[in-house]
Write a protein that holds these residues in place. Structure first.
Motif, PDB file in Angstrom:
ATOM      1  N   ARG A  57       0.837  -1.203   0.000  1.00 40.67           N
ATOM      2  CA  ARG A  57       0.000   0.000   0.000  1.00 40.67           C
ATOM      3  C   ARG A  57       0.871   1.252   0.000  1.00 40.67           C
ATOM      4  O   ARG A  57       0.571   2.246  -0.686  1.00 40.67           O
ATOM      5  CB  ARG A  57      -0.928  -0.015   1.216  1.00 40.67           C
ATOM      6  CG  ARG A  57      -1.998  -1.095   1.151  1.00 40.67           C
ATOM      7  CD  ARG A  57      -2.838  -1.144   2.403  1.00 40.67           C
ATOM      8  NE  ARG A  57      -3.672   0.057   2.527  1.00 40.67           N
ATOM      9  CZ  ARG A  57      -4.514   0.269   3.522  1.00 40.67           C
ATOM     10  NH1 ARG A  57      -4.647  -0.646   4.484  1.00 40.67           N
ATOM     11  NH2 ARG A  57      -5.231   1.370   3.560  1.00 40.67           N
ATOM     12  N   ASP A  58       1.960   1.207   0.740  1.00 44.28           N
ATOM     13  CA  ASP A  58       2.903   2.330   0.751  1.00 44.28           C
ATOM     14  C   ASP A  58       3.550   2.499  -0.627  1.00 44.28           C
ATOM     15  O   ASP A  58       3.644   3.617  -1.140  1.00 44.28           O
ATOM     16  CB  ASP A  58       3.984   2.104   1.795  1.00 44.28           C
ATOM     17  CG  ASP A  58       5.013   3.227   1.821  1.00 44.28           C
ATOM     18  OD1 ASP A  58       5.972   3.176   1.011  1.00 44.28           O
ATOM     19  OD2 ASP A  58       4.882   4.151   2.641  1.00 44.28           O
ATOM     20  N   LYS A  68       1.161   4.052  -3.232  1.00 39.76           N
ATOM     21  CA  LYS A  68       0.992   5.493  -3.024  1.00 39.76           C
ATOM     22  C   LYS A  68       2.276   6.248  -3.341  1.00 39.76           C
ATOM     23  O   LYS A  68       2.254   7.323  -3.954  1.00 39.76           O
ATOM     24  CB  LYS A  68       0.568   5.749  -1.577  1.00 39.76           C
ATOM     25  CG  LYS A  68       0.176   7.185  -1.289  1.00 39.76           C
ATOM     26  CD  LYS A  68      -0.372   7.306   0.124  1.00 39.76           C
ATOM     27  CE  LYS A  68      -0.825   8.735   0.423  1.00 39.76           C
ATOM     28  NZ  LYS A  68      -1.359   8.852   1.804  1.00 39.76           N
ATOM     29  N   ARG A  69       3.411   5.691  -2.942  1.00 37.70           N
ATOM     30  CA  ARG A  69       4.709   6.328  -3.140  1.00 37.70           C
ATOM     31  C   ARG A  69       5.027   6.498  -4.632  1.00 37.70           C
ATOM     32  O   ARG A  69       5.559   7.516  -5.062  1.00 37.70           O
ATOM     33  CB  ARG A  69       5.789   5.490  -2.469  1.00 37.70           C
ATOM     34  CG  ARG A  69       7.195   6.087  -2.485  1.00 37.70           C
ATOM     35  CD  ARG A  69       8.167   5.139  -1.800  1.00 37.70           C
ATOM     36  NE  ARG A  69       7.802   4.875  -0.409  1.00 37.70           N
ATOM     37  CZ  ARG A  69       8.244   5.594   0.616  1.00 37.70           C
ATOM     38  NH1 ARG A  69       9.070   6.601   0.425  1.00 37.70           N
ATOM     39  NH2 ARG A  69       7.868   5.296   1.851  1.00 37.70           N
ATOM     40  N   GLY A  75       2.675   6.011  -7.176  1.00 41.19           N
ATOM     41  CA  GLY A  75       1.515   6.374  -7.975  1.00 41.19           C
ATOM     42  C   GLY A  75       1.127   5.310  -8.979  1.00 41.19           C
ATOM     43  O   GLY A  75       0.824   5.607 -10.139  1.00 41.19           O
ATOM     44  N   TYR A  90      -0.977   1.330  -9.633  1.00 44.53           N
ATOM     45  CA  TYR A  90      -1.781   0.222  -9.153  1.00 44.53           C
ATOM     46  C   TYR A  90      -0.862  -0.984  -8.939  1.00 44.53           C
ATOM     47  O   TYR A  90       0.055  -1.228  -9.731  1.00 44.53           O
ATOM     48  CB  TYR A  90      -2.846  -0.177 -10.174  1.00 44.53           C
ATOM     49  CG  TYR A  90      -4.016   0.774 -10.288  1.00 44.53           C
ATOM     50  CD1 TYR A  90      -5.031   0.773  -9.337  1.00 44.53           C
ATOM     51  CD2 TYR A  90      -4.128   1.646 -11.366  1.00 44.53           C
ATOM     52  CE1 TYR A  90      -6.123   1.628  -9.455  1.00 44.53           C
ATOM     53  CE2 TYR A  90      -5.208   2.501 -11.503  1.00 44.53           C
ATOM     54  CZ  TYR A  90      -6.204   2.491 -10.539  1.00 44.53           C
ATOM     55  OH  TYR A  90      -7.276   3.336 -10.653  1.00 44.53           O
ATOM     56  N   SER A 103      -4.990   0.362  -5.001  1.00 42.29           N
ATOM     57  CA  SER A 103      -5.113   1.555  -5.829  1.00 42.29           C
ATOM     58  C   SER A 103      -3.849   2.414  -5.783  1.00 42.29           C
ATOM     59  O   SER A 103      -2.966   2.197  -4.947  1.00 42.29           O
ATOM     60  CB  SER A 103      -6.300   2.407  -5.362  1.00 42.29           C
ATOM     61  OG  SER A 103      -5.973   3.082  -4.148  1.00 42.29           O
ATOM     62  N   ARG A 104      -3.784   3.402  -6.667  1.00 42.84           N
ATOM     63  CA  ARG A 104      -2.658   4.343  -6.688  1.00 42.84           C
ATOM     64  C   ARG A 104      -2.554   5.133  -5.386  1.00 42.84           C
ATOM     65  O   ARG A 104      -1.486   5.639  -5.044  1.00 42.84           O
ATOM     66  CB  ARG A 104      -2.815   5.329  -7.846  1.00 42.84           C
ATOM     67  CG  ARG A 104      -2.643   4.741  -9.231  1.00 42.84           C
ATOM     68  CD  ARG A 104      -2.644   5.883 -10.227  1.00 42.84           C
ATOM     69  NE  ARG A 104      -2.447   5.442 -11.582  1.00 42.84           N
ATOM     70  CZ  ARG A 104      -3.388   5.445 -12.523  1.00 42.84           C
ATOM     71  NH1 ARG A 104      -4.612   5.823 -12.206  1.00 42.84           N
ATOM     72  NH2 ARG A 104      -3.119   5.053 -13.747  1.00 42.84           N
ATOM     73  N   GLU A 105      -3.676   5.247  -4.697  1.00 46.59           N
ATOM     74  CA  GLU A 105      -3.696   5.984  -3.432  1.00 46.59           C
ATOM     75  C   GLU A 105      -3.366   5.084  -2.243  1.00 46.59           C
ATOM     76  O   GLU A 105      -3.394   5.526  -1.093  1.00 46.59           O
ATOM     77  CB  GLU A 105      -5.071   6.629  -3.214  1.00 46.59           C
ATOM     78  CG  GLU A 105      -5.403   7.738  -4.200  1.00 46.59           C
ATOM     79  CD  GLU A 105      -5.734   7.216  -5.594  1.00 46.59           C
ATOM     80  OE1 GLU A 105      -5.369   7.887  -6.594  1.00 46.59           O
ATOM     81  OE2 GLU A 105      -6.347   6.135  -5.694  1.00 46.59           O
ATOM     82  N   GLY A 106      -3.066   3.822  -2.521  1.00 46.08           N
ATOM     83  CA  GLY A 106      -2.701   2.909  -1.452  1.00 46.08           C
ATOM     84  C   GLY A 106      -3.868   2.260  -0.752  1.00 46.08           C
ATOM     85  O   GLY A 106      -3.709   1.717   0.345  1.00 46.08           O
ATOM     86  N   GLU A 107      -5.041   2.273  -1.387  1.00 49.41           N
ATOM     87  CA  GLU A 107      -6.218   1.659  -0.786  1.00 49.41           C
ATOM     88  C   GLU A 107      -6.447   0.261  -1.360  1.00 49.41           C
ATOM     89  O   GLU A 107      -6.250   0.033  -2.551  1.00 49.41           O
ATOM     90  CB  GLU A 107      -7.462   2.520  -1.036  1.00 49.41           C
ATOM     91  CG  GLU A 107      -7.387   3.913  -0.444  1.00 49.41           C
ATOM     92  CD  GLU A 107      -7.239   3.889   1.070  1.00 49.41           C
ATOM     93  OE1 GLU A 107      -7.884   3.028   1.709  1.00 49.41           O
ATOM     94  OE2 GLU A 107      -6.485   4.722   1.610  1.00 49.41           O
TER      95      GLU A 107
END
Length: 359
Positions: free
Chosen positions: A143-144, A147-148, A150, A152, A174-178
């Motif tokens: 997840r990190d 997000k780090r 950007g 998937y 997701s790209r947002e780490g979700e």
């Protein structure tokens, strides 16, 4: 009461260790991206070698480097292989020496112990012991990374424990780490059944801004129904993690995802695990497939790793609009006999269940 293996894994993959590792990471410059063509989706598939380690931090850093390479190549999504946790069996005290002995023995005898050697009960204990600590630590770092960088991430598969049952499944992030969801394996190998892994009963399709994606696991691609179902649910890209316990043969390797892509008119992205562990040899090439009409050599292969062992990140641009155009022009695509099919599948599977129960 926890057994000694659970205590070892929880200690070596503790939240504190994971947080300390993530804090030490340096930033990432997105200015290093390779640009992709406008309107295209860039997919990256990881082929990687098992490298037994007794350090979760070392393992995490290996995974990060694959994500970073995919991101540097401008990928929208990166996919990891099946059984992506095997390296961490090295956390078991004494496993390193035992693993070296079993691998050396298997290589000298030119026999890969793909049936597990009767140690199914022990493997079930090991898998159950590692599953909770691994899932929590692995999903946190992925997840990190998502997000780090950007990007998937499809995590590849690992052992998931739910209601006391073991499953072989993976997670889409997701790209947002979700966490967007998980897909557990539907069709099991005999070996997986012997060690007590349970099968899933649902194939999911995830709607992302880059397309609709399904993530079945390895053996699921052996059966045409899986990809037909994915197509009927709107999938445009099917990600498939594999870990084949066999010596590599190009034609045998095509038994799964390649024909399914040709039948279903979807893109196929295969991530592969390879190398030796416990006397078992894993091989397979990471690759990206499309219907033959969409490939330059009319062979259904867009990109493929140069060798069935080693570390590679295979990338390719996918054109979803063109996929729909090719579907429309395909002469025999989606031909069905509704009268024949309306109760055919129910009868076939009912008979299959009956025969299996009688064994």
């Amino acid at each position: 009461m926890k057994n000694i293996l659970e205590i070892v894994f929880e200690s070596k993959m503790s939240e504190k260790k994971v947080n300390n590792y993530l804090r030490r990471l340096h930033g990432f410059s997105r200015g290093n991206f390779i640009l992709k063509k406008k309107g295209k989706i860039r997919v990256a598939c990881v082929e990687r070698e098992i490298k037994v380690t007794n350090s979760f931090e070392e393992y995490a850093e290996r995974m990060r480097k694959f994500v970073e390479e995919a991101a540097l190549k401008g990928s929208d999504i990166v996919a990891f292989p099946e059984y992506n946790f095997f390296d961490l069996l090295g956390l078991i005290p004494g496993f390193g020496k035992l693993n070296n002995f079993l691998n050396k023995k298997a290589k000298s005898e030119e026999v890969s112990n793909s049936e597990g050697g009767g140690g199914e009960g022990l493997l079930k204990v090991i898998f159950k012991s590692i599953s909770k600590a691994y899932q929590e630590a692995y999903e946190k770092i992925m997840r990190d990374f998502a997000k780090r960088y950007g990007i998937y991430i499809y995590t590849g598969s690992y052992i998931i424990t739910e209601n006391g049952n073991l499953y072989n499944g993976g997670t889409l992030i997701s790209r947002e780490g979700e966490i967007l969801g998980r897909q557990k394996k539907i069709h099991l190998t005999d070996f997986e059944e012997k060690i007590g892994i349970k099968r899933d009963e649902e194939l999911k399709v995830f709607s992302l801004d880059i397309g609709k994606i399904a993530c079945p696991v390895c053996m699921d691609a052996t059966y045409f129904e899986t990809f037909r179902m994915a197509f009927e649910k709107g999938a445009e890209i099917v990600i498939l993690p594999i870990a084949n316990m066999e010596e590599y043969n190009f034609w045998r390797a095509l038994r799964g995802i390649w024909p399914r892509v040709q039948e279903s008119y979807v893109y196929g992205a295969k991530a592969s695990l390879n190398g030796w562990i416990g006397g078992i040899h894993f091989t397979g090439k990471a690759a990206i497939f499309a219907p033959i009409d969409m490939t330059e050599n009319e062979d259904g292969i867009i990109a493929i790793a140069p060798h069935y062992e080693g570390d590679y990140v295979v990338t390719s641009d996918l054109d979803i609009e063109r996929l729909y155009e090719v579907r429309e022009k395909a002469e025999y695509f989606k031909d069905v006999n509704e009268e024949f099919e309306k109760d055919y599948y129910e009868k076939v599977y009912e008979n299959f269940r009956r025969v299996k129960d009688e064994k």
